[in-house]
Design an enzyme around this catalytic site. Structure first.
Site, mmCIF file in Angstrom:
data_model
loop_
_atom_site.group_PDB
_atom_site.id
_atom_site.type_symbol
_atom_site.label_atom_id
_atom_site.label_comp_id
_atom_site.label_asym_id
_atom_site.label_seq_id
_atom_site.Cartn_x
_atom_site.Cartn_y
_atom_site.Cartn_z
ATOM 1 N N GLN A 165 15.868 3.387 -6.366
ATOM 2 C CA GLN A 165 14.972 4.140 -5.286
ATOM 3 C C GLN A 165 16.414 4.869 -4.669
ATOM 4 O OE1 GLN A 165 13.408 1.098 -3.059
ATOM 5 N NE2 GLN A 165 11.282 1.530 -4.433
ATOM 6 N N THR A 220 2.986 -3.042 -4.640
ATOM 7 C CA THR A 220 3.838 -2.494 -3.783
ATOM 8 C C THR A 220 3.028 -0.956 -3.557
ATOM 9 O OG1 THR A 220 6.237 -1.147 -3.935
ATOM 10 C CG2 THR A 220 5.199 -1.949 -5.742
ATOM 11 N N ASN A 221 3.576 -0.465 -2.610
ATOM 12 C CA ASN A 221 2.836 0.933 -2.217
ATOM 13 C C ASN A 221 3.859 2.051 -2.889
ATOM 14 O OD1 ASN A 221 0.440 1.013 -0.058
ATOM 15 N ND2 ASN A 221 1.589 -0.774 0.356
ATOM 16 N N CYS A 264 3.012 -0.461 3.517
ATOM 17 C CA CYS A 264 3.719 -0.979 2.860
ATOM 18 C C CYS A 264 3.651 -2.532 2.634
ATOM 19 C CB CYS A 264 5.343 -0.981 3.428
ATOM 20 S SG CYS A 264 6.665 -2.100 2.823
ATOM 21 N N GLU A 313 4.855 -5.402 2.888
ATOM 22 C CA GLU A 313 5.533 -6.226 3.876
ATOM 23 C C GLU A 313 5.238 -6.103 5.257
ATOM 24 O OE1 GLU A 313 7.738 -6.155 0.124
ATOM 25 O OE2 GLU A 313 7.262 -4.708 1.500
#
Length: 229
Positions: free
Chosen positions: A52, A83-84, A196, A198
């Protein structure tokens, strides 16, 4: 019951709620001792995060696409990417696996529209907030998407990677997120998307003056419902 293929580990902290919510939903809808049929591939997030930062989305996509291919071979009927941010490479995953990938933005957008809301504040990684792959998916559902200012985006991104993905949940960061959320609401956001997986570990509806839509919870529940169709 269909078998769900989970691609997790990004981070594993937020993959745990996926497993729990999916199974809780199946138990709620089927009762008794029913639980979900799941196969899972979990990656080393350090490898993905490195790609990333390099902007090497093709290599990251190839890793996740291989996960999807293996899950399809293991009997998954459809895929859920936990995950987004990595939905940036969703087309590559779906093409390699040859089965449907349940996109995380779709159930979120539908819930927001069903609530009669249209203007949303989006929190997530810098990639999710600033790049088009996610915003465009929401906008295709008729939503208007707002994001924090540059300082707010930096804060939200930093807390995700330096704290939440490493299991650190700090009161000071909760307060900082509350301030960002309040700024979005003051600027006209009718709702806030926890974009997200998280973020829900740190803040909840109690921390927002506007309705919140947690992508983790919505995505996981929709996966369970789809498995039971």
């Amino acid at each position: 019951m269909k078998t769900i293929g989970l691609i997790g580990g990004m981070s594993w902290e937020s993959t745990i709620p996926y497993y729990r919510i999916i199974n809780e939903t199946v138990r709620e809808l089927r009762g008794g001792l029913h639980s979900a049929k799941i196969v899972m591939a979990s990656v080393d997030f350090a490898e993905i995060e490195h790609l990333q930062r390099l902007g090497d989305w093709d290599s990251a996509g190839a890793i996740l696409a291989d996960c999807g291919r293996r899950l399809a071979l293991d009997g998954a009927d459809f895929l859920v990417l936990c995950t987004n941010t990595m939905h940036k490479v969703a087309p590559a995953i779906e093409a390699q696996a040859g089965i449907e990938l349940l996109h995380i933005a779709d159930p979120t957008a539908r819930e927001i529209r069903a609530a009669g809301l249209r203007t949303v504040g989006l929190l997530g990684t810098r990639f999710t907030m600033e790049q088009d792959f996610y915003r465009a998916r929401l906008e295709a559902h008729g939503l208007t998407v707002m994001t924090p200012d540059a300082a707010g985006r930096d804060l939200v991104h930093r807390v995700i990677y330096e704290e939440l993905c490493q299991g650190r949940v700090l009161d000071a960061s909760r307060d900082a997120y509350r301030a960002v959320i309040e700024q979005l609401a003051d600027a006209g956001a009718q709702a806030v998307i926890f974009g997200c997986t998280e973020i829900g570990l740190l803040v909840t509806q109690a921390d927002s003056p506007a309705p919140v839509f947690d992508t983790t919870a919505l995505h996981a529940r929709k996966a369970a419902e789809q498995a039971l169709k």
